[in-house]
Design a protein around this motif. Structure first.
Motif, PDB file in Angstrom:
ATOM      1  N   GLY A  66       0.814  -1.211   0.000  1.00 47.15           N
ATOM      2  CA  GLY A  66       0.000   0.000   0.000  1.00 47.15           C
ATOM      3  C   GLY A  66       0.847   1.259   0.000  1.00 47.15           C
ATOM      4  N   MET A  67       1.920   1.264   0.787  1.00 48.12           N
ATOM      5  CA  MET A  67       2.808   2.420   0.815  1.00 48.12           C
ATOM      6  C   MET A  67       3.533   2.579  -0.516  1.00 48.12           C
ATOM      7  SD  MET A  67       3.912   5.005   2.455  1.00 48.12           S
ATOM      8  CE  MET A  67       3.454   4.738   4.182  1.00 48.12           C
ATOM      9  N   PHE A  68       3.978   1.444  -1.067  1.00 51.45           N
ATOM     10  CA  PHE A  68       4.664   1.493  -2.356  1.00 51.45           C
ATOM     11  C   PHE A  68       3.745   2.046  -3.436  1.00 51.45           C
ATOM     12  CE2 PHE A  68       6.070  -0.409  -6.378  1.00 51.45           C
ATOM     13  CZ  PHE A  68       7.409  -0.024  -6.384  1.00 51.45           C
ATOM     14  N   ARG A  69       2.474   1.618  -3.377  1.00 55.24           N
ATOM     15  CA  ARG A  69       1.481   2.138  -4.330  1.00 55.24           C
ATOM     16  C   ARG A  69       1.385   3.651  -4.242  1.00 55.24           C
ATOM     17  NH1 ARG A  69      -2.994   4.501  -4.413  1.00 55.24           N
ATOM     18  NH2 ARG A  69      -2.946   4.595  -2.135  1.00 55.24           N
ATOM     19  N   GLY A  70       1.397   4.187  -3.022  1.00 55.59           N
ATOM     20  CA  GLY A  70       1.309   5.632  -2.840  1.00 55.59           C
ATOM     21  C   GLY A  70       2.516   6.391  -3.354  1.00 55.59           C
ATOM     22  N   THR A  71       3.688   5.757  -3.280  1.00 54.06           N
ATOM     23  CA  THR A  71       4.915   6.456  -3.722  1.00 54.06           C
ATOM     24  C   THR A  71       5.061   6.496  -5.239  1.00 54.06           C
ATOM     25  OG1 THR A  71       6.269   4.441  -3.602  1.00 54.06           O
ATOM     26  CG2 THR A  71       6.127   5.803  -1.608  1.00 54.06           C
ATOM     27  N   LEU A  72       4.245   5.714  -5.946  1.00 50.93           N
ATOM     28  CA  LEU A  72       4.330   5.713  -7.416  1.00 50.93           C
ATOM     29  C   LEU A  72       3.928   7.058  -8.017  1.00 50.93           C
ATOM     30  CD1 LEU A  72       2.937   2.158  -8.269  1.00 50.93           C
ATOM     31  CD2 LEU A  72       5.281   2.972  -8.546  1.00 50.93           C
ATOM     32  N   PRO A 104      13.713  10.846  -7.390  1.00 50.40           N
ATOM     33  CA  PRO A 104      12.753  11.181  -6.318  1.00 50.40           C
ATOM     34  C   PRO A 104      12.011   9.953  -5.798  1.00 50.40           C
ATOM     35  CG  PRO A 104      12.598  12.784  -8.072  1.00 50.40           C
ATOM     36  CD  PRO A 104      13.477  11.681  -8.587  1.00 50.40           C
ATOM     37  N   PHE A 105      11.577   9.095  -6.709  1.00 50.01           N
ATOM     38  CA  PHE A 105      10.860   7.865  -6.334  1.00 50.01           C
ATOM     39  C   PHE A 105      11.748   6.955  -5.486  1.00 50.01           C
ATOM     40  CE2 PHE A 105      10.147   3.370  -7.574  1.00 50.01           C
ATOM     41  CZ  PHE A 105       8.915   3.186  -6.972  1.00 50.01           C
ATOM     42  N   LEU A 106      12.998   6.785  -5.891  1.00 49.10           N
ATOM     43  CA  LEU A 106      13.926   5.925  -5.155  1.00 49.10           C
ATOM     44  C   LEU A 106      14.274   6.515  -3.792  1.00 49.10           C
ATOM     45  CD1 LEU A 106      16.353   4.930  -8.064  1.00 49.10           C
ATOM     46  CD2 LEU A 106      14.511   3.558  -7.066  1.00 49.10           C
ATOM     47  N   ILE A 107      14.477   7.837  -3.750  1.00 51.77           N
ATOM     48  CA  ILE A 107      14.811   8.502  -2.485  1.00 51.77           C
ATOM     49  C   ILE A 107      13.673   8.362  -1.476  1.00 51.77           C
ATOM     50  CG2 ILE A 107      15.206  10.770  -1.415  1.00 51.77           C
ATOM     51  CD1 ILE A 107      16.764  11.526  -3.955  1.00 51.77           C
ATOM     52  N   VAL A 108      12.442   8.554  -1.948  1.00 52.20           N
ATOM     53  CA  VAL A 108      11.269   8.457  -1.075  1.00 52.20           C
ATOM     54  C   VAL A 108      11.170   7.064  -0.455  1.00 52.20           C
ATOM     55  CG1 VAL A 108       8.748   8.316  -1.121  1.00 52.20           C
ATOM     56  CG2 VAL A 108       9.898  10.289  -2.101  1.00 52.20           C
ATOM     57  N   ASN A 109      11.329   6.035  -1.268  1.00 55.83           N
ATOM     58  CA  ASN A 109      11.234   4.674  -0.746  1.00 55.83           C
ATOM     59  C   ASN A 109      12.399   4.339   0.183  1.00 55.83           C
ATOM     60  OD1 ASN A 109       8.876   2.986  -1.977  1.00 55.83           O
ATOM     61  ND2 ASN A 109       9.614   4.257  -3.660  1.00 55.83           N
ATOM     62  N   LEU A 110      13.555   4.931  -0.084  1.00 58.01           N
ATOM     63  CA  LEU A 110      14.706   4.740   0.806  1.00 58.01           C
ATOM     64  C   LEU A 110      14.450   5.397   2.160  1.00 58.01           C
ATOM     65  CD1 LEU A 110      17.580   3.573   0.860  1.00 58.01           C
ATOM     66  CD2 LEU A 110      18.417   5.836   0.166  1.00 58.01           C
ATOM     67  N   VAL A 111      13.852   6.588   2.135  1.00 55.98           N
ATOM     68  CA  VAL A 111      13.535   7.312   3.372  1.00 55.98           C
ATOM     69  C   VAL A 111      12.516   6.545   4.215  1.00 55.98           C
ATOM     70  CG1 VAL A 111      12.384   9.390   4.262  1.00 55.98           C
ATOM     71  CG2 VAL A 111      14.125   9.596   2.491  1.00 55.98           C
ATOM     72  N   LEU A 112      11.572   5.863   3.538  1.00 54.80           N
ATOM     73  CA  LEU A 112      10.513   5.137   4.249  1.00 54.80           C
ATOM     74  C   LEU A 112      10.966   3.774   4.785  1.00 54.80           C
ATOM     75  CD1 LEU A 112       7.507   5.908   1.877  1.00 54.80           C
ATOM     76  CD2 LEU A 112       7.760   6.700   4.242  1.00 54.80           C
ATOM     77  N   SER A 113      12.091   3.303   4.325  1.00 51.62           N
ATOM     78  CA  SER A 113      12.538   1.950   4.696  1.00 51.62           C
ATOM     79  C   SER A 113      12.742   1.742   6.195  1.00 51.62           C
ATOM     80  CB  SER A 113      13.822   1.594   3.929  1.00 51.62           C
ATOM     81  OG  SER A 113      13.552   1.476   2.555  1.00 51.62           O
ATOM     82  N   PRO A 114      13.495   2.610   6.895  1.00 52.74           N
ATOM     83  CA  PRO A 114      13.808   2.319   8.307  1.00 52.74           C
ATOM     84  C   PRO A 114      12.597   2.203   9.218  1.00 52.74           C
ATOM     85  CG  PRO A 114      15.250   4.033   7.443  1.00 52.74           C
ATOM     86  CD  PRO A 114      14.176   3.830   6.436  1.00 52.74           C
ATOM     87  N   ARG A 115      11.606   3.095   9.046  1.00 47.25           N
ATOM     88  CA  ARG A 115      10.510   3.133  10.020  1.00 47.25           C
ATOM     89  C   ARG A 115       9.166   2.663   9.449  1.00 47.25           C
ATOM     90  NH1 ARG A 115      10.296   8.181  13.948  1.00 47.25           N
ATOM     91  NH2 ARG A 115      10.250   9.489  12.061  1.00 47.25           N
ATOM     92  N   PHE A 116       9.209   2.098   8.237  1.00 47.01           N
ATOM     93  CA  PHE A 116       7.950   1.550   7.710  1.00 47.01           C
ATOM     94  C   PHE A 116       8.165   0.210   7.012  1.00 47.01           C
ATOM     95  CE2 PHE A 116       4.395   0.866   4.895  1.00 47.01           C
ATOM     96  CZ  PHE A 116       3.314   1.219   5.688  1.00 47.01           C
ATOM     97  N   TYR A 117       8.936   0.182   5.939  1.00 46.16           N
ATOM     98  CA  TYR A 117       9.077  -1.038   5.160  1.00 46.16           C
ATOM     99  C   TYR A 117       9.693  -2.191   5.963  1.00 46.16           C
ATOM    100  CZ  TYR A 117       7.916   1.383   0.772  1.00 46.16           C
ATOM    101  OH  TYR A 117       7.280   2.070  -0.227  1.00 46.16           O
ATOM    102  N   THR A 118      10.589  -1.884   6.873  1.00 49.08           N
ATOM    103  CA  THR A 118      11.341  -2.949   7.565  1.00 49.08           C
ATOM    104  C   THR A 118      10.836  -3.258   8.975  1.00 49.08           C
ATOM    105  OG1 THR A 118      12.965  -1.313   8.350  1.00 49.08           O
ATOM    106  CG2 THR A 118      13.432  -2.420   6.254  1.00 49.08           C
ATOM    107  N   PHE A 139       8.644  15.292   4.712  1.00 53.70           N
ATOM    108  CA  PHE A 139       9.588  15.299   3.595  1.00 53.70           C
ATOM    109  C   PHE A 139       8.880  14.946   2.289  1.00 53.70           C
ATOM    110  CE2 PHE A 139      12.423  12.718   0.888  1.00 53.70           C
ATOM    111  CZ  PHE A 139      13.349  13.696   0.541  1.00 53.70           C
ATOM    112  N   LEU A 140       8.013  13.920   2.335  1.00 51.71           N
ATOM    113  CA  LEU A 140       7.268  13.498   1.139  1.00 51.71           C
ATOM    114  C   LEU A 140       6.402  14.627   0.593  1.00 51.71           C
ATOM    115  CD1 LEU A 140       8.219  10.623   1.916  1.00 51.71           C
ATOM    116  CD2 LEU A 140       5.901   9.829   1.413  1.00 51.71           C
TER     117      LEU A 140
END
Length: 379
Positions: A66-72, A104-118, A139-140
């Protein structure tokens, strides 16, 4: 029918049509495959972006998908920008350098990794519930605003330059198409601004307004995309004219000013001007509706660069207006001829090199101050 059900129905219809149009563009046999594919990708990204109501019905709670969908959404504007370049420039090709638009897309997903994706589900829920205080979401929001402003500005810059290049080098019908593409980009900009307003209201004291704006965006964007595709598919060659290697006359003038000008060079320009005017009157190349400055250059054996400076700078007219002046003068002669008073204005405009009534009327009024019909009646 309540608001939620209406939103779901509109969302499903919008998704179906957007994906159908994207499939159609992918499978359409045409020489403009790259442009069609880019717009199809844009439609798919837009469909994914607006699919939140349907997605939430199928997925319970926050998830990585769901988060990945939003970052698209960070891919939408870059893809649209590449699409605009592809339709404006005939020599467009996908190159490795365009991968930079993924940043921008890659940076956003990298920023979200520590406290959401993982992290686990409980942490994900906490992250979403406290999103207004999360620095990642702040930031987003800042990044998406900056991205939209930057890319929309870049799109208008490309359109402005390509239209100027067209006017300086061509005398066909496509100039009106650039105006149309400007209008489409303006409409799209408004849709994005409304979407940003929707997101702001979503986290305010007026979330219900955000929901109604969401429904309005779904319906309006669908109509806009269908209208655009209808126009584009009915005019498949409207933008296929400009070479990206062409230089603006302003750039050529700057280069000329840096060189030492001589009396001999000025005399040469005067001779070329006489030669050009004589050629236009005697050979009447303006009768060709697709005349280009390259065609005239080949006939007169004057380099395109010199001819462009001669017309666009020294005469002070775009090549498009320069050629149309001769077309209008020829049309005026026909309108004044009593033996041709039964020839219709539509027949005349095609006869003198125009290929649309609107462009003929605009050029005629610009040259004479009145319409062709009034001009004929006043004689």
């Amino acid at each position: 029918m309540d608001k939620i059900n209406l939103l779901i129905i509109v969302n499903i219809v919008s998704l179906f049509i957007s994906l159908f149009l994207a499939f159609f563009l992918f499978t359409l046999k045409t020489k403009h495959k790259i442009s069609n594919s880019l717009f199809a990708i844009f439609l798919i990204l837009n469909a994914i972006d607006v699919s939140e109501p349907v997605f939430n019905m199928m997925v319970d709670g926050p998830s990585n998908l769901g988060m990945f969908r939003g970052t698209l959404i960070f891919l939408q504007i870059p893809v649209f920008y590449l699409y605009i370049i592809s339709v404006c420039y005939a020599d467009f090709k996908l190159r490795p350098k365009y991968l930079l638009h993924l940043l921008p897309f890659l940076i956003v997903n990298l920023v979200l990794s520590p406290r959401f994706y993982t992290v686990g589900v409980a942490s994900k829920i906490s992250f979403i519930q406290n999103r207004q205080n999360m620095i990642e979401f702040q930031f987003l929001h800042i990044l998406i605003h900056l991205q939209i402003i930057t890319y929309i500005t870049a799109v208008f810059s490309v359109l402005r330059k390509s239209k100027t290049l067209y006017l300086e080098n061509f005398a066909g019908k496509s100039v009106s198409s650039y105006n149309w593409l400007f209008q489409f980009t303006i409409v799209l900009t408004i849709l994005y601004l409304v979407a940003l307003l929707k997101n702001i209201l979503k986290f305010s004291d007026y979330p219900h307004i955000s929901e109604w704006l969401k429904i309005g965006l779904l319906v309006s964007s669908l109509f806009v995309f269908c209208w655009y595709l209808f126009k584009a598919l009915n005019n498949p060659d409207i933008f296929r004219n400009i070479d990206s290697k062409l230089k603006l006359v302003s750039e050529l003038v700057s280069e000329e000013n840096s060189r030492e000008q001589s009396t001999l060079a000025e005399q040469k320009h005067n001779e070329e001007l006489v030669k050009l005017r004589k050629y236009m009157v005697e050979k009447k190349p303006f009768l060709n509706p697709s005349l280009t400055i390259q065609d005239v250059s080949n006939e007169l054996e004057i380099p395109v660069r010199d001819l462009s400076l001669l017309i666009n700078h020294q005469i002070g007219q775009h090549f498009y207006d320069f050629v149309n002046t001769y077309r209008i003068e020829n049309a005026m002669d026909i309108l004044k001829d009593d033996t041709k008073n039964k020839v219709t204005i539509l027949e005349i405009l095609y006869q003198v090199g125009f290929n649309s009534k609107s462009s003929f009327n605009t050029a005629f009024k610009k040259h004479t101050g009145i319409t062709p019909t009034i001009y004929r009646k006043g004689l």
